[in-house]
Design an enzyme around this catalytic site. Structure first.
Site, short mmCIF file in Angstrom:
data_model
loop_
_atom_site.label_atom_id
_atom_site.label_comp_id
_atom_site.label_asym_id
_atom_site.label_seq_id
_atom_site.Cartn_x
_atom_site.Cartn_y
_atom_site.Cartn_z
N GLY A 1 1.23 -0.86 0.23
CA GLY A 1 -0.16 -0.27 -0.06
C GLY A 1 0.95 0.96 0.23
O GLY A 1 2.10 1.66 -0.21
N ASN A 2 -0.06 2.26 0.44
CA ASN A 2 0.96 3.77 0.01
C ASN A 2 0.44 4.45 1.25
O ASN A 2 -1.02 3.53 1.85
CB ASN A 2 0.93 4.49 -0.68
CG ASN A 2 -0.05 4.36 -1.56
OD1 ASN A 2 -0.96 5.77 -0.87
ND2 ASN A 2 -0.95 3.91 -3.17
N HIS A 3 0.55 5.53 1.67
CA HIS A 3 0.25 6.49 2.67
C HIS A 3 -0.83 7.34 2.68
O HIS A 3 -1.03 8.42 3.12
CB HIS A 3 1.50 7.24 3.45
CG HIS A 3 2.61 6.43 3.58
ND1 HIS A 3 2.72 6.24 5.41
CD2 HIS A 3 4.12 6.13 3.39
CE1 HIS A 3 3.48 4.91 5.76
NE2 HIS A 3 4.29 5.58 4.37
N ALA B 1 -4.43 7.24 -4.85
CA ALA B 1 -2.62 6.94 -5.44
C ALA B 1 -2.96 5.68 -5.59
O ALA B 1 -2.84 4.27 -4.41
CB ALA B 1 -1.73 7.34 -3.92
#
Ligand code: CTP
Length: 402
Positions: free
Chosen positions: A209-211, A276
């Site tokens: 995943g990402n932030h 994102a």
């Protein structure tokens, strides 16, 4: 005239200011609105249901069923029929319940079933109004799209002087009429917004995943809604509350986000892809939890489909497509390249070089670039204000074919 024929549900809570609602109902009826009153049990101690039913020309509803006939008061139906719901006076207690989804009376069930604009006019004592928990509940209601009719300053029932007095009935009437009158530039247009990260499963318990927090995309969706658009928000996993009055489609992976965006794309005039999206996803998802064995371990990844580029390839003249670019170097050049490659109308550049910009912050600093390569850099501001800047450019460029 603005309120003529509008179905207005007034939800009255237990506050001394409830007496002002009698006058408000008279003003609304004079303005040819149709008024239905719901009261909390506590409100009936301050003003009688008989007074409000006589003035509104409708039975007042308090409980889930009619005490005499046992007939059910269908909260979903009441909410669906309403053009506006007005919680007034909105007490600190009811505001807290609205912010947290508590449902212990008919009034709250109607609120939670609302599909229309919801207004709330707070009334409480000065210190209750100022309390950080009240203020944070009110801020939370703002994120749901609920609209505050601010209290006034003056003498309070406690004898204190300050902010907390229910707005006067004339002021509430004017507020609602202005809202009804306001021409919203994106009325009648459909908008599609993507937000948040995607999670690409590795095994049943892990993902890549990402932030991304989703805050920027949610703020854009909210702003488009306020400008009158009919918004669908496709959201990856976020901790944010779902805004009211828009369709929220929760997705997890890039593939699911692609499917959802393609589904709503054709009907949308305005498309803002701020998610994102993961660029790579595991080739295989292990069906069991992967056990720890070797010292080194690698996962084979394959490219995900670029959602924005896919939509750009089939964009029609009557669609406005806006993408984001998150860059760490050669920012302008890279963003311009993405704009051309993905066939966008505008690209919003976030530079990771800028303090206070990017993921998980409440602020952002962006540069917006058009198809001619012209760009405008905005100051660091709240994501809500950045959303306003982006949407004001959208309003100036609404496709003419619409
Ligand atoms: N995007 C998308 N689908 C993907 C990847 C990105 O729709 N699979 C969209 C994002 O929503 C954003 C834009 O493309 O609007 C740019 O995302 P960004 O990560 O900056 O660029 P990438 O195209 O992924 O390129 P790179 O990671 O190489 O910078």
């Amino acid at each position: 005239m603005a309120l003529a024929g509008k179905n207005i549900v007034i939800a009255v809570c237990g506050s001394i200011a409830a007496y002002k609602i009698a006058n408000l109902i008279r003003l609304l009826i004079k303005a040819d609105a149709r008024v239905k009153v719901i009261m909390s049990e506590e409100a009936t101690a301050f003003i009688t249901p008989l007074t409000l039913s006589t003035l509104s020309k409708n039975p007042v509803l308090i409980d889930y069923y009619q005490p005499n006939t046992g007939e059910w008061n269908n909260h979903v139906q009441i909410a669906l029929e309403a053009d506006y719901i007005l919680v007034a006076p909105a007490t600190a207690n009811t505001i807290a319940k609205m912010a947290n989804g508590l449902c212990d009376n008919l009034l709250m069930a109607v609120y939670l079933s609302a599909k229309c604009p919801v207004f709330f006019a707070p009334a409480m004592d000065l210190d209750m109004w100022k309390h950080p928990s009240t203020q944070s509940n009110i801020a939370k209601l703002g994120t749901y799209g609920n609209i505050i009719i601010p209290p006034e300053k003056g003498e309070l029932a406690s004898g204190l002087i300050g902010e907390g007095r229910l707005a006067e009935p004339e002021e509430i009437l004017r507020f609602l009429a202005d809202f009804a009158n306001e021409k919203r530039p994106l009325s009648g247009l459909k908008a599609l917004v993507s937000a948040g990260p995607t999670h690409e499963a590795i095994d049943p318990v892990r993902f890549i995943g990402n932030h991304s927090s989703g805050k920027m995309g949610f703020a854009i969706a909210q702003q488009l809604k306020e400008l009158g658009a009919d918004v669908t928000l496709v959201s990856g996993p976020t901790a944010l509350p779902h805004p009211q009055q828009m369709a929220v489609v929760p997705v997890t992976s890039a593939a699911e986000m692609l499917g959802a965006c393609e589904k709503y794309f054709d009907d949308a005039s305005i498309i803002v892809m701020s998610a994102a999206v993961a660029d790579y996803t595991p080739i295989e998802v292990a069906s069991q939890k992967i056990k720890k064995k070797e010292n080194e371990f690698s996962i084979a990844l394959k490219k995900t489909t670029d959602i924005l580029a896919t939509l750009g390839a089939k964009k029609k003249k009557n669609q406005l497509l806006i993408g984001f670019a998150l860059e760490t170097n050669n920012e302008l050049e890279n963003a311009k390249d993405k704009l051309v490659r993905k066939n966008l109308d505008f690209i919003v550049l976030n530079s990771m070089q800028d303090q206070g910009a990017g993921f998980a912050t409440d602020t952002n600093k962006v540069t917006i670039i058009n198809r001619l390569g012209e760009n405008k850099t905005f100051a660091l501001k709240s994501k809500k204000d950045v959303a306003k800047d982006i949407c004001s450019i959208i309003v100036q460029h609404i496709p003419l074919e619409n």
